[in-house]
Enzyme design. Sequence first.
Site, short mmCIF file in Angstrom:
data_model
loop_
_atom_site.label_atom_id
_atom_site.label_comp_id
_atom_site.label_asym_id
_atom_site.label_seq_id
_atom_site.Cartn_x
_atom_site.Cartn_y
_atom_site.Cartn_z
N ASN A 174 -33.71 -5.99 -22.20
CA ASN A 174 -34.77 -6.56 -23.03
C ASN A 174 -34.21 -7.80 -23.71
O ASN A 174 -33.36 -7.71 -24.60
CB ASN A 174 -35.22 -5.52 -24.06
CG ASN A 174 -36.38 -6.00 -24.90
OD1 ASN A 174 -36.42 -7.15 -25.34
ND2 ASN A 174 -37.32 -5.11 -25.16
N ASP A 198 -31.63 2.42 -29.44
CA ASP A 198 -32.90 3.02 -29.05
C ASP A 198 -33.77 3.02 -30.29
O ASP A 198 -33.31 3.41 -31.38
CB ASP A 198 -32.72 4.44 -28.52
CG ASP A 198 -33.97 4.90 -27.77
OD1 ASP A 198 -34.33 4.25 -26.77
OD2 ASP A 198 -34.60 5.89 -28.20
N SER A 199 -34.96 2.54 -30.14
CA SER A 199 -35.80 2.36 -31.31
C SER A 199 -37.25 2.62 -30.97
O SER A 199 -37.64 2.66 -29.80
CB SER A 199 -35.64 0.95 -31.88
OG SER A 199 -35.88 -0.02 -30.88
N PHE A 244 -42.00 -8.82 -30.38
CA PHE A 244 -42.34 -8.14 -29.13
C PHE A 244 -42.79 -6.73 -29.45
O PHE A 244 -42.72 -6.28 -30.59
CB PHE A 244 -41.16 -8.13 -28.17
CG PHE A 244 -39.94 -7.40 -28.69
CD1 PHE A 244 -39.65 -6.11 -28.28
CD2 PHE A 244 -39.07 -8.01 -29.58
CE1 PHE A 244 -38.53 -5.43 -28.74
CE2 PHE A 244 -37.94 -7.35 -30.06
CZ PHE A 244 -37.68 -6.05 -29.63
N GLY A 245 -43.27 -6.02 -28.44
CA GLY A 245 -43.71 -4.65 -28.64
C GLY A 245 -44.85 -4.56 -29.65
O GLY A 245 -45.84 -5.29 -29.56
N ASP A 267 -44.75 -5.39 -32.75
CA ASP A 267 -44.53 -6.30 -33.89
C ASP A 267 -45.82 -6.88 -34.48
O ASP A 267 -45.95 -6.96 -35.71
CB ASP A 267 -43.59 -7.44 -33.51
CG ASP A 267 -42.14 -6.99 -33.40
OD1 ASP A 267 -41.87 -5.78 -33.58
OD2 ASP A 267 -41.26 -7.83 -33.15
N HIS A 317 -35.77 -2.58 -38.89
CA HIS A 317 -35.04 -1.36 -38.56
C HIS A 317 -33.76 -1.68 -37.80
O HIS A 317 -32.70 -1.13 -38.09
CB HIS A 317 -35.93 -0.43 -37.75
CG HIS A 317 -36.55 -1.05 -36.54
ND1 HIS A 317 -37.34 -2.16 -36.59
CD2 HIS A 317 -36.48 -0.71 -35.21
CE1 HIS A 317 -37.75 -2.49 -35.37
NE2 HIS A 317 -37.23 -1.63 -34.51
N ARG A 318 -33.86 -2.60 -36.83
CA ARG A 318 -32.68 -2.94 -36.03
C ARG A 318 -31.66 -3.72 -36.85
O ARG A 318 -30.46 -3.52 -36.75
CB ARG A 318 -33.09 -3.72 -34.78
CG ARG A 318 -31.94 -3.89 -33.79
CD ARG A 318 -32.43 -4.42 -32.45
NE ARG A 318 -33.33 -3.47 -31.81
CZ ARG A 318 -34.64 -3.63 -31.68
NH1 ARG A 318 -35.22 -4.72 -32.13
NH2 ARG A 318 -35.38 -2.73 -31.10
#
Length: 203
Positions: free
Chosen positions: A9, A70-71, A153-154, A156, A182-183
């Site tokens: 990714n 992993d999130s 992305f995702g 967001d 979070h990341r």
Amino acid sequence: MRFIVATHNAHKLEEIRRILEPLGIEAVTDTMCGIALPEVEETGTTFAENAYLKAADACRYSGLPAIADDSGLAVDALGGAPGVYSARYAGENATDRDLIEKLLREMRDVPPDKRGAHFVSAVCCVFPDGDMLTATGICDGSIGFAPQGDSGFGYDPVFLPKEYPGESYATVSAADKDAVSHRGRALRNFSVQLQAYLKKHKA
């Protein structure tokens, strides 16, 4: 120091690099190392378990220290879903738009005060000698009623972090996102552990 990042990714790799480069760590991918990491079956029931599976596999194949994240998104009104299935919530080959559209359909009758959610990131680093470091980060917020912004992305565009009222992950700058994401939090926690680990092993 060179670490392989167990992801394909590009957005996730960019976020990880932004956090790790100030530590003097060169984050590389499998293609940069001239190898091809196989896809890991994410059979874990937690983000931490899946991060470990990916990091251990990348370390084994590359011989380098390996970092994996992993999130996912946990929505209160959906009982914590999509959780570890965040990337597969709308099917194996779903696009970001598919994911968002399914989430908003599931949330269409949920009132503003019941749309709480949080993003979780688990980071794992596995070293060739078997040593391991782990860290977790969480960002609290809520789910919007429509996508906002073009960055990220995702999920967001529909995740509204509590630190930036009225903004989504996809409307704030990369620096502002890293500060609360979070990341970003997981990687900062990891960097503290990593610095202590490296200092200990150089002694």
